[in-house]
Design a protein around this motif. Structure first.
Motif, PDB file in Angstrom:
ATOM      1  N   ASN A 137       0.875  -1.300  -0.038  1.00 20.87           N
ATOM      2  CA  ASN A 137      -0.097   0.032   0.131  1.00 20.87           C
ATOM      3  C   ASN A 137       0.849   1.149  -0.049  1.00 20.87           C
ATOM      4  O   ASN A 137       1.509   1.476   0.912  1.00 20.87           O
ATOM      5  CB  ASN A 137      -1.057   0.012   1.108  1.00 20.87           C
ATOM      6  N   ILE A 138       0.680   2.154  -1.246  1.00 21.04           N
ATOM      7  CA  ILE A 138       1.477   3.188  -1.050  1.00 21.04           C
ATOM      8  C   ILE A 138       0.889   4.363  -0.342  1.00 21.04           C
ATOM      9  O   ILE A 138      -0.523   4.924  -0.654  1.00 21.04           O
ATOM     10  CB  ILE A 138       1.841   3.722  -2.592  1.00 21.04           C
ATOM     11  N   THR A 139       1.375   4.842   0.816  1.00 22.70           N
ATOM     12  CA  THR A 139       0.516   5.581   1.692  1.00 22.70           C
ATOM     13  C   THR A 139       1.367   7.319   1.553  1.00 22.70           C
ATOM     14  O   THR A 139       1.464   7.703   0.402  1.00 22.70           O
ATOM     15  CB  THR A 139       0.263   5.257   2.767  1.00 22.70           C
ATOM     16  N   ILE A 158      -3.581   6.708   7.739  1.00 22.23           N
ATOM     17  CA  ILE A 158      -3.205   6.208   8.791  1.00 22.23           C
ATOM     18  C   ILE A 158      -4.383   5.170   9.259  1.00 22.23           C
ATOM     19  O   ILE A 158      -4.134   4.066   9.931  1.00 22.23           O
ATOM     20  CB  ILE A 158      -3.344   7.303  10.343  1.00 22.23           C
ATOM     21  N   GLY A 159      -5.447   5.491   9.005  1.00 21.38           N
ATOM     22  CA  GLY A 159      -6.650   4.493   9.104  1.00 21.38           C
ATOM     23  C   GLY A 159      -6.262   3.420   8.126  1.00 21.38           C
ATOM     24  O   GLY A 159      -6.674   2.190   8.848  1.00 21.38           O
ATOM     25  N   LEU A 160      -6.046   3.310   7.126  1.00 22.38           N
ATOM     26  CA  LEU A 160      -5.683   2.207   6.446  1.00 22.38           C
ATOM     27  C   LEU A 160      -4.635   1.313   6.839  1.00 22.38           C
ATOM     28  O   LEU A 160      -4.705   0.315   7.174  1.00 22.38           O
ATOM     29  CB  LEU A 160      -5.383   2.652   4.865  1.00 22.38           C
ATOM     30  N   ALA A 165      -3.163  -3.637   9.612  1.00 21.72           N
ATOM     31  CA  ALA A 165      -2.104  -4.006  10.691  1.00 21.72           C
ATOM     32  C   ALA A 165      -2.539  -5.494  11.224  1.00 21.72           C
ATOM     33  O   ALA A 165      -1.848  -6.536  11.261  1.00 21.72           O
ATOM     34  CB  ALA A 165      -1.774  -3.176  11.806  1.00 21.72           C
ATOM     35  N   GLY A 166      -3.806  -5.611  11.497  1.00 23.26           N
ATOM     36  CA  GLY A 166      -4.314  -6.861  12.195  1.00 23.26           C
ATOM     37  C   GLY A 166      -4.364  -7.721  10.787  1.00 23.26           C
ATOM     38  O   GLY A 166      -4.497  -9.151  11.189  1.00 23.26           O
ATOM     39  N   VAL A 167      -5.016  -7.273   9.941  1.00 21.58           N
ATOM     40  CA  VAL A 167      -5.067  -8.408   8.854  1.00 21.58           C
ATOM     41  C   VAL A 167      -3.810  -9.141   8.308  1.00 21.58           C
ATOM     42  O   VAL A 167      -3.657 -10.168   7.918  1.00 21.58           O
ATOM     43  CB  VAL A 167      -5.764  -7.687   7.633  1.00 21.58           C
TER      44      VAL A 167
END
Length: 259
Positions: A137-139, A158-160, A165-167
């Motif tokens: 994921n490019i953030t 940040i929400g993404l 993170a758990g996934v």
């Protein structure tokens, strides 16, 4: 380094130019079949031809808005299975947070959080079943160092990061990784347009603006798209299977923290 990606299929969102294009180019160079995406069909077709000419890879161009269900359907219908997904999308424009109404907030969260999550949902079970998957994921560097005026972009990204993170931990056993690339100041059209706007606003020439910005970066230069693409290709490689849930900041040392 041999990346072990020959014969893999990659989807790279928003890849007609800039950092997305660089990621697509390096994955094609590593032996992947690459699906590239953008909303301007003419620009996308030109990019596809350039990647084919330079790498000899199979490149499939899908002109679509991945923020819509129809666009996602078109992207995923282009290939029978997906081994690599690179989520990428432009962020909301620079704006004082007081000027962001509810509609703009929802649009920003949809583009930079909801859309990449939806794409992950659609490809991840196949990756788990095949025991190989790489999601990048490019953030933005603003995830680590939020900037005034980019509050909506920072918040959505940040929400993404928190959501996935758990996934990432839940699928690591199946050799499926989820990571994040956080670009700083790369010399792309987006950076240049911002510098041109600052030049007009302040009444100084663009090169002065660029010099000032370079002085803020310990490396004293802007990043090059190709080096970002190389980092993306490594995170997608067979050798990167023990790296997951991580945010790799690529900013020439601009962020001065230790975590």
């Amino acid at each position: 380094m041999h990346l072990g990606l020959e014969g893999r299929t990659a989807i790279v969102c928003a890849s007609s130019r800039g950092l997305g294009r660089a990621c697509a180019m390096e994955l094609a160079r590593a032996g992947c079949r690459v699906v590239i995406n953008g909303r301007n069909a003419e620009t996308l077709a030109r990019t596809a031809e350039e990647i084919r000419a330079e790498t000899g890879a199979e490149v499939i161009a899908v002109a679509a808005d991945v923020g819509t269900s129809e666009g996602q359907d078109a992207l995923l219908a282009a290939v029978p299975e997906v081994d690599i997904l690179v989520n990428n999308n432009g962020g909301p424009p620079l704006r004082d947070f007081r000027q962001i109404d509810r509609e703009a907030m929802l649009a920003g969260v949809t583009a930079n959080m909801v859309t990449p999550i939806e794409l992950v949902q659609r490809v991840i079970d196949g990756m788990v079943a095949r025991r190989f998957g790489r999601i990048v994921n490019i953030t933005s560097a603003s995830v680590k160092m939020p900037l005034s005026g980019l509050d909506l972009s920072s918040g959505a990204r940040i929400g993404l990061t928190g959501f996935l993170a758990g996934v990432a931990r839940s699928v690591a056993h199946a050799n499926v990784t989820i990571n994040f690339l956080l670009p700083g100041a790369f010399d792309t059209r987006r950076l240049q347009s911002g510098q041109e706007a600052a030049s007009q606003r302040r009444g100084v020439d663009v090169e002065t603006i660029r010099d000032e910005r370079r002085q803020e970066i310990p490396a004293r230069r802007f990043g090059e798209a190709a080096e970002f693409g190389t980092a993306c290709a490594f995170l997608c490689s067979a050798q990167a299977g023990y790296i997951t849930g991580q945010s790799l900041l690529i900013d020439g040392g601009a962020y001065q923290g230790v975590l």
